[in-house]
Design an enzyme around this catalytic site. Structure first.
Site, mmCIF file in Angstrom:
data_model
loop_
_atom_site.group_PDB
_atom_site.id
_atom_site.type_symbol
_atom_site.label_atom_id
_atom_site.label_comp_id
_atom_site.label_asym_id
_atom_site.label_seq_id
_atom_site.Cartn_x
_atom_site.Cartn_y
_atom_site.Cartn_z
ATOM 1 N N HIS A 61 3.978 -15.984 -3.561
ATOM 2 C CA HIS A 61 3.817 -16.001 -5.033
ATOM 3 C C HIS A 61 4.738 -16.982 -5.767
ATOM 4 O O HIS A 61 5.625 -16.597 -6.512
ATOM 5 C CB HIS A 61 3.904 -14.608 -5.662
ATOM 6 N N ASN B 252 8.062 -3.090 2.082
ATOM 7 C CA ASN B 252 8.977 -2.373 1.180
ATOM 8 C C ASN B 252 8.472 -0.963 0.870
ATOM 9 O O ASN B 252 8.336 -0.564 -0.279
ATOM 10 C CB ASN B 252 9.218 -3.168 -0.118
ATOM 11 N N PHE C 228 0.809 -1.231 0.000
ATOM 12 C CA PHE C 228 0.000 0.000 0.000
ATOM 13 C C PHE C 228 0.844 1.286 0.000
ATOM 14 O O PHE C 228 0.309 2.382 0.129
ATOM 15 C CB PHE C 228 -0.995 -0.017 1.158
ATOM 16 N N ASP D 241 -0.878 -9.942 -4.133
ATOM 17 C CA ASP D 241 0.358 -9.193 -4.380
ATOM 18 C C ASP D 241 0.029 -7.846 -5.029
ATOM 19 O O ASP D 241 0.699 -7.419 -5.969
ATOM 20 C CB ASP D 241 1.355 -9.992 -5.221
ATOM 21 N N GLY E 25 5.229 -4.973 -10.875
ATOM 22 C CA GLY E 25 4.095 -5.039 -9.954
ATOM 23 C C GLY E 25 2.806 -4.678 -10.656
ATOM 24 O O GLY E 25 2.780 -3.824 -11.544
HETATM 25 O O1 DOR Z 1 6.266 -7.290 -8.827
HETATM 26 C C1 DOR Z 1 6.450 -7.024 -7.654
HETATM 27 N N1 DOR Z 1 6.138 -5.818 -7.161
HETATM 28 N N2 DOR Z 1 6.996 -7.945 -6.871
HETATM 29 C C2 DOR Z 1 7.414 -7.636 -5.627
HETATM 30 O O2 DOR Z 1 7.981 -8.471 -4.979
HETATM 31 C C3 DOR Z 1 7.269 -6.275 -5.103
HETATM 32 C C4 DOR Z 1 6.162 -5.577 -5.757
HETATM 33 C C5 DOR Z 1 6.147 -4.086 -5.491
HETATM 34 O O3 DOR Z 1 6.260 -3.689 -4.322
HETATM 35 O O4 DOR Z 1 6.006 -3.318 -6.438
#
Ligand code: DOR
Length: 445
Positions: free
Chosen positions: A234, A96, A65, A305, A324
């Site tokens: 995942h 992250n 988020f 995810d 992502g």
């Molecule tokens: O594709 C991804 N996006 N994999 C991840 O592990 C992190 C995520 C992101 O935070 O954008």
């Protein structure tokens, strides 16, 4: 005790531990107070659920988020609004962010930002780094913390735990189930040159099957040696599945709706970098293997995810584009569409999206429709047919890789601890989310 209830959900087909059957559900003070034939009871509010299915609240155990640090992509309010509009009642949010969630202060900051702003219930992961390994045992005990998350290969953000001694130390540092993003960092670095500028079809060649397999093999070996429960997030390859099948005493497995729905190269040809994520979406043989793993019970949970990035960021030239895709709002309808197509039973849907999460993370009082449990419900119309459109997406990113897809099976209400938070696509009650409670940390705080 008074016989008056706060809410009566009347006449729905309920998915309970007994199976699927018509029942009324009465709610008092946020909990399920009675289940059965309750036509005569007195309730302050009645929800007519005839013709609908009443499922335990869907728990999405992997979302990003972006708050703090990247609120232009998402924040705790917008992400949780997308969640409840999509039928999700609780989310586990990833570390992250900027700064990453790796210290007590950063965790406390996330909880104070969440209070009064999040529409669904929430837990936060704490990120593992070589520098905070010594503190992880304490940090994972903080109330509302879902557990430790380690990025074994680098993805979005700066979090990374790739040296074998650091991974082993993190596994020995705590006791709760530790979640991992499993890609081998050394191989990712070696192969970076295979990511061809402007060609996102090369994404699954750079981050290839062996990158995932090697990492999963190593982390399973280290977790087994440490006697630590592990959750592999995942999972995307056919090759990892036998390794995981041999580790069922301590390892649990997640896959995502997009890995079960899309396939390379078609997704990259159609969507370009809007299909770019880590670990990547791969060829159809992996998708079919993941479906077999679902039907064999090897997959424990499906998490979205949800990883939003703006269109502007996604429209740079690959590989300078972030990985992502968003998904918290589309998870329920995508999976219900698979139910309608006969790939998944409704009981297994519930196992993967609520009971599984409760079982593997030890969630207190959520994950099933049972007396005394939190009154969290995802009420769905399995016959409703609609087209997913970017304009429906509440995430700040404003797009979905499923734009234009017509799905059968849609959420019509999201009920959290007895509160109707979403009904017929409208947000009804704002910012009432609370931290998820975990059995292993009921006494901390
Ligand atoms: O594709 C991804 N996006 N994999 C991840 O592990 C992190 C995520 C992101 O935070 O954008």
């Amino acid at each position: 005790m008074s016989d008056r209830f706060d809410l009566l959900i009347r006449g729905g087909m309920c998915v309970t531990p007994n199976g699927i059957g018509e029942a009324d559900i009465a709610v008092r003070e946020g909990r399920i107070a009675a289940i059965g034939s309750l036509a005569t009871v007195d309730a302050a509010e009645v929800f007519e659920a005839r013709g609908l299915h009443v499922l335990p609240g869907v728990i999405d155990t992997q979302v990003h988020f972006r708050e703090p640090g990247n609120q232009h992509k998402e924040d705790l309010e917008s992400g949780s609004r997308a969640a409840v509009l999509g039928g999700v009642t609780a989310v586990f949010e990833m570390p992250n962010t900027y700064p990453p969630t790796t210290t007590r202060a950063a965790i406390e900051d996330k909880f104070s930002r969440a209070r009064g702003r999040m529409h669904c219930d929430y837990a936060f992961y704490v990120g593992a780094t070589p520098d905070n390994v010594g503190a992880l045992g304490m940090l994972e005990q903080m109330p509302g913390v879902a557990g430790v998350k380690a990025f074994l290969g680098s993805s979005t953000g700066t979090l990374l735990l790739n040296e074998e001694r650091d991974i082993a130390a993190a596994l020995k540092a705590g006791r709760r189930r530790m979640a991992v993003h499993s890609e081998d960092e050394a191989r990712l670095r070696e192969r970076k040159g295979l990511a061809k500028p402007g060609d996102p079809r090369t994404h699954p060649f750079w981050r290839d099957v062996e990158t995932a397999r090697l990492s999963t093999e190593r982390v399973l070996r280290l977790a087994r040696a440490a006697g630590r429960r592990l959750h592999v997030l995942h999972v995307t390859t056919e090759e990892e599945l036998p390794l995981l099948a041999n580790a069922r005493d301590f390892a649990t497995v997640e896959t995502t709706p997009q890995h079960l729905t899309l396939a390379a190269p078609e997704c990259y040809e159609r969507l370009g970098t809007y299909a770019q994520m880590n670990p990547p979406i791969r060829e159809a043989r992996h998708r079919e293997a993941l479906w077999r793993a679902v039907s064999e019970g090897l997959i424990d949970v499906i998490g979205s995810d949800h990883a939003p990035h703006t269109r502007e960021e996604k429209e740079k030239i690959y590989p300078d584009t972030p990985s992502g895709v968003p998904g918290v709002q589309t998870l329920v309808t995508i999976l219900l569409d698979h139910v309608g197509a006969g790939r998944l039973s409704l009981e297994r849907f519930v196992d993967l999206t609520s009971a599984g999460a409760a079982r593997i993370f030890g969630i207190a009082g959520k994950g099933r429709i049972a007396r005394g449990y939190d009154a969290d419900f995802t009420i769905v119309d399995t016959n409703a047919k609609r087209t997913i459109e970017n304009s429906w997406i509440a995430s700040k990113c404003g797009w979905t890789p499923f734009d234009g897809m017509t799905t059968t099976g849609w959420p019509v209400a999201t009920i959290i601890r007895g509160q109707i938070v979403m009904r017929n696509g409208t947000l009804m009650a704002k910012g009432r989310g609370e931290p998820v409670r975990f059995i292993e940390t009921l006494n901390s705080g």
